[in-house]
Each structure stands twice: as structure tokens, then as C-alpha cells.
Design a protein around this motif. Structure first.
Motif, PDB file in Angstrom:
ATOM      1  N   GLN A   1     -10.775 -14.737   9.294  1.00 45.79           N
ATOM      2  CA  GLN A   1     -10.428 -14.706  10.712  1.00 45.79           C
ATOM      3  C   GLN A   1      -9.256 -15.639  11.003  1.00 45.79           C
ATOM      4  O   GLN A   1      -8.306 -15.265  11.696  1.00 45.79           O
ATOM      5  CB  GLN A   1     -11.639 -15.123  11.558  1.00 45.79           C
ATOM      6  N   ASP A   2      -9.340 -16.857  10.482  1.00 49.18           N
ATOM      7  CA  ASP A   2      -8.278 -17.835  10.732  1.00 49.18           C
ATOM      8  C   ASP A   2      -6.926 -17.333  10.243  1.00 49.18           C
ATOM      9  O   ASP A   2      -5.897 -17.538  10.891  1.00 49.18           O
ATOM     10  CB  ASP A   2      -8.598 -19.156  10.022  1.00 49.18           C
ATOM     11  N   SER A   3      -6.941 -16.679   9.091  1.00 42.05           N
ATOM     12  CA  SER A   3      -5.677 -16.261   8.492  1.00 42.05           C
ATOM     13  C   SER A   3      -4.971 -15.200   9.332  1.00 42.05           C
ATOM     14  O   SER A   3      -3.746 -15.080   9.283  1.00 42.05           O
ATOM     15  CB  SER A   3      -5.904 -15.748   7.068  1.00 42.05           C
ATOM     16  N   MET A   4      -5.723 -14.429  10.119  1.00 43.31           N
ATOM     17  CA  MET A   4      -5.095 -13.424  10.973  1.00 43.31           C
ATOM     18  C   MET A   4      -4.191 -14.066  12.022  1.00 43.31           C
ATOM     19  O   MET A   4      -3.217 -13.465  12.466  1.00 43.31           O
ATOM     20  CB  MET A   4      -6.146 -12.562  11.669  1.00 43.31           C
ATOM     21  N   ALA A   5      -4.526 -15.300  12.421  1.00 39.67           N
ATOM     22  CA  ALA A   5      -3.712 -15.997  13.416  1.00 39.67           C
ATOM     23  C   ALA A   5      -2.351 -16.411  12.861  1.00 39.67           C
ATOM     24  O   ALA A   5      -1.473 -16.826  13.618  1.00 39.67           O
ATOM     25  CB  ALA A   5      -4.455 -17.235  13.924  1.00 39.67           C
ATOM     26  N   LEU A   6      -2.180 -16.287  11.543  1.00 38.00           N
ATOM     27  CA  LEU A   6      -0.945 -16.732  10.897  1.00 38.00           C
ATOM     28  C   LEU A   6      -0.070 -15.575  10.424  1.00 38.00           C
ATOM     29  O   LEU A   6       0.934 -15.792   9.754  1.00 38.00           O
ATOM     30  CB  LEU A   6      -1.289 -17.630   9.706  1.00 38.00           C
ATOM     31  N   LEU A   7      -0.443 -14.347  10.781  1.00 37.12           N
ATOM     32  CA  LEU A   7       0.266 -13.183  10.246  1.00 37.12           C
ATOM     33  C   LEU A   7       1.740 -13.151  10.620  1.00 37.12           C
ATOM     34  O   LEU A   7       2.561 -12.652   9.857  1.00 37.12           O
ATOM     35  CB  LEU A   7      -0.415 -11.894  10.724  1.00 37.12           C
ATOM     36  N   HIS A   8       2.081 -13.663  11.774  1.00 36.57           N
ATOM     37  CA  HIS A   8       3.480 -13.620  12.201  1.00 36.57           C
ATOM     38  C   HIS A   8       4.260 -14.864  11.781  1.00 36.57           C
ATOM     39  O   HIS A   8       5.478 -14.906  11.931  1.00 36.57           O
ATOM     40  CB  HIS A   8       3.566 -13.446  13.720  1.00 36.57           C
ATOM     41  N   THR A   9       3.535 -15.872  11.284  1.00 41.26           N
ATOM     42  CA  THR A   9       4.207 -17.107  10.903  1.00 41.26           C
ATOM     43  C   THR A   9       4.138 -17.366   9.401  1.00 41.26           C
ATOM     44  O   THR A   9       5.130 -17.711   8.775  1.00 41.26           O
ATOM     45  CB  THR A   9       3.588 -18.307  11.648  1.00 41.26           C
TER      46      THR A   9
END
Length: 427
Positions: free
Chosen positions: A75-83
């Protein structure tokens, strides 16, 4: 390492590399809105926190174990998809490598080995195909699907065995990420008497670990969540040319939509679950957990529930669970109580260790911020900007700490603050 970084040139080089990494990460996506506190948390604090606390340290406030959670870090890693999409990719591969051939996974594990706990929790494994679908949509990196990942080996849980902590072996057998995802979806195709997914040893709410202990309890939230995943991954299968799988996944999603519409509506909102004996949870008149936010939010986010019902359900969330003053979005109400839950002489079955938490704390009817985010997303999906903004204010840590009185009431600090010395060498 100590000797190396006592050398000024080595330190300066490492410091510059660290500054460059964070500057590049935090400047990739920038939000500009009239509320400076929202600008701050979106443009700096949240991304920094996700990487520093959740991915690198795995040491979020109150849970400093250093372990990887199967669902948690996916879940956490999805927040980093654009960065930092590479962080998400690496986490997908790491999670797939903690899966058994039977389809189930380790609920959490400590690196570098596969020392962790094998459970009957129903939702952990389903996050893998959902995150893979999201990753592919953002990056287009279809090569990920053919990456070969090993399985874990170990005896399946025995009848009556809820979980097992062990050091599991890495199998010599490998399969593609695509096959790992299909094994997940095959495992998740376990339905109860109402045609709704079994809750197993708990779902997203781990504390509801005795709702389905007998193998018949069902999770309404899991139904909406699984529909989203089946639909998303069916498109992955179709793009890969696997039309048979795509059609099968779509048909399964359609059947779940039908069963949830028939068996999950309580009259004013969606129920949360069914116990082994068929007693509904999240139903009007229940002495505890009369209404739970997450089946309402995910009914909206699924995009397949009846529009009139979802509007009514989210109105109930607003009335019963959102408290702009003091700034809370409750997970459910009323909370469970350890000595039993009765109303008008009617007893409610034992939900699990969630009832051991003090009423109103953590998952037991307090604000669980993850679920509160889903409520805000659901209001946004309904086009209700006013309620979405109110939920965001409830979540915003700056709003809780912008006065002495607010800090005195809030009492706890956010997990870690961004070091505001970017580009400035410490002395």
C-alpha cells in the motif's frame, strides 16, 4: 563506515547525494492550493514520511518492529508511483517472494530471511494483483509481469491452526509475477453462504480474527475490494492476450456485484460482515459496530454499487462517524467491549482481539487514518467537495498542532518531521 565518513571529502559527497535524492523525490509532483498546510503535507511531509518511516525504517509510530507487512508496504509503495516507481517495483517483487504455492502469504516478515507469520487473513494477498495493476497503469512497465520470483515452501496451516510463526524456506521453483497474481486470485475465490468472500482470520481489520474462525464468516468490505481487484487485473490479462483469464475474472466480479447487492444492504448502509453463525455485523441495532466506514467507502470506490444506496450510505458515515470538532473520522461505532456486547438482552458474537483494545482506541472504533482516507476519497468520488475538505482537515496533522490548546488535546506527534535544512550542511 565510521572511518570513511570521518573524511571530509567522503562526507561531503554523501551529503550532496542525499540532498540530491530528496530534492528530486520531493520536487517531482507539486501541489498548489490556497491552504499552506495542505501544500506542506502533500509537497514534502507525506512523501518523506512514506519513504523514511514506512519503507526504509519500517518504524511507524507505536509499531517499531522493522518488519515488512505484506499489505502494508505494498500500500505504501503505491503512494510513490509518481516519484519513486522503482520502490514500488521492488516491493512487488519482495512481496511475491513471500507467497506460498497454495496462494497464501506471510502476513509480515523480517528481512533478510523469510522469518514471519503465515496466517488465514483474507485480504493480504489480494493487494499484490491490485498494486501490480496500478503500477502497470502508471509506468507501462509490462516486463514486470515476466519477472521470475521464487515461492516459499512450508506445510500449509492445519485445520484449526490460525497462524504459524516460523523461518520458512525459499523454494527452488519459480514463477512469473503474472502467475503469482493469478495464484492469489484463485486463492481468494472462497465464498461463504451469502456468496460473499470468506473473512478467514481477519481482513483489513486484523482484530476481527474470530468473526470467521469456523470457516463460514464473510467480509462485505472484502467483496467490494475483490471486485475492484478482479476488474483491474482482468484488464491486465486482456492486454497480455490472455482472454480466457480476463473473461473469467470479469465474470467473477459480476457475480460478486450481484451477491453484494442482494445480501449486503442493511436498509441505510452496507453491513460490515457476517459471523460464522450468520449474525450480521454492521447492522442497525447491533450493540457494537452498528456502522463501519470501510464497506461504505469501498462501495463507492468500486464504482459498481447502486448510486442511490452509496449516497445514502455515505450520508450515514457523515452523520455517525465524522466529527469535524475535535477532528475525527471514526472507523466504526459503537466500539466493542471486552465483557461482551449486548443491547436489549441481545448478545453479539465474539469478534476477536479487537475487543481487547479500549473502546474508541485504534481499530476498536477510534480513528484509523487509513480508513479515514478512504472515506475522504469516497466523498470526493461522489463530487462532494465540502465533505472531502472537512475529512482532509480532520486528517491534517498541522490542523491538530497549530495552537497550544490543540497540541494539548492531540498529545501525540506525527511520525517524523521533514528535516528543513535541504541544501544546508549541518555543523
Amino acid at each position: 563506515m565510521i572511518e570513511r565518513y570521518q573524511q571530509p571529502a567522503a562526507f561531503d559527497k554523501a551529503w550532496a547525494a542525499s540532498q540530491s535524492y530528496w530534492q528530486e523525490t520531493l520536487d517531482t509532483v507539486l501541489l498548489d492550493c490556497p491552504d499552506d498546510s495542505v501544500n506542506f503535507i502533500f509537497n514534502q511531509w507525506l512523501v518523506y514520511q512514506t519513504l523514511a518511516c514506512r519503507m526504509f525504517g519500517r518504524s511507524g509510530l507505536y509499531q517499531s518492529s522493522g518488519a515488512f507487512g505484506f499489505r502494508d508496504q505494498l500500500q505504501d509503495s503505491m503512494a510513490l508511483l509518481h516519484t519513486r516507481p522503482e520502490v514500488c517495483r521492488d516491493q512487488i517483487l519482495a512481496a511475491a517472494a513471500r507467497q506460498f504455492p497454495e496462494g497464501d502469504v506471510l502476513h509480515w516478515w523480517h528481512p533478510p530471511h523469510a522469518r514471519g507469520v503465515r496466517t488465514r487473513i483474507s485480504d493480504d494477498l489480494v493487494w499484490l494483483p491490485l498494486v501490480v495493476s496500478e503500477y502497470l497503469q502508471v509506468t507501462g512497465d509490462v516486463a514486470l509481469l515476466d519477472e521470475q520470483v521464487p515461492w516459499l515452501s512450508g506445510e500449509p496451516l492445519a485445520d484449526g491452526e490460525a497462524e504459524r510463526y516460523a523461518h520458512f524456506e525459499i523454494s527452488e521453483d519459480e514463477s512469473s509475477v503474472y502467475d503469482h497474481c493469478l495464484r492469489v486470485l484463485e486463492r481468494a475465490n472462497r465464498l461463504g453462504p451469502h456468496g460473499i468472500p470468506l473473512i478467514g482470520g481477519g481482513d483489513w481489520n486484523d482484530g476481527m480474527n474470530r468473526v470467521g474462525l469456523g470457516g463460514q464468516g464473510e467480509s462485505v468490505w472484502m467483496g467490494w475490494f475483490l471486485i475492484v481487484t478482479l476488474q483491474r487485473f482482468s484488464r491486465v490479462a486482456a492486454a497480455r492476450g490472455d482472454e480466457v483469464t480476463a473473461e473469467n475474472l470479469t465474470a467473477r466480479a459480476d457475480r460478486l456485484v450481484q451477491k453484494l447487492n442482494q445480501n449486503a444492504w442493511d436498509g441505510k448502509w452496507y453491513r460490515r460482515a457476517y459471523y460464522d453463525d450468520g449474525t450480521p455485523m454492521g447492522s442497525a441495532g447491533n450493540p457494537a459496530c452498528e456502522i463501519d466506514s470501510i464497506p461504505q467507502s469501498w462501495a463507492v470506490l468500486s464504482g459498481v454499487a447502486d448510486t442511490a444506496r452509496t449516497k445514502q450510505a455515505m450520508d450515514a458515515v457523515w452523520q455517525k462517524l465524522v466529527r469535524p470538532d475535535p477532528g475525527q473520522v471514526l472507523l466504526f461505532t459503537p466500539p466493542f467491549r471486552k465483557r461482551g456486547n449486548k443491547r436489549k438482552g441481545k448478545a453479539q458474537p465474539d469478534p476477536g482481539y479487537i475487543a481487547a483494545y479500549p473502546p474508541g482506541v485504534r481499530e476498536n472504533g477510534g480513528q484509523y487514518t487509513h480508513a479515514a482516507c478512504w472515506a475522504g476519497m469516497a466523498f470526493a468520488a461522489l463530487g462532494d467537495a465540502e465533505k472531502t475538505s472537512a475529512v482532509l482537515d480532520c486528517l491534517n496533522p498541522v490542523k491538530h498542532g497549530n495552537s497550544e490548546a490543540g497540541i494539548g488535546q492531540y498529545q501525540v506527534e506525527p511520525m517524523c518531521w521533514l528535516p528543513i535544512f535541504m541544501g544546508k550542511r549541518p555543523t
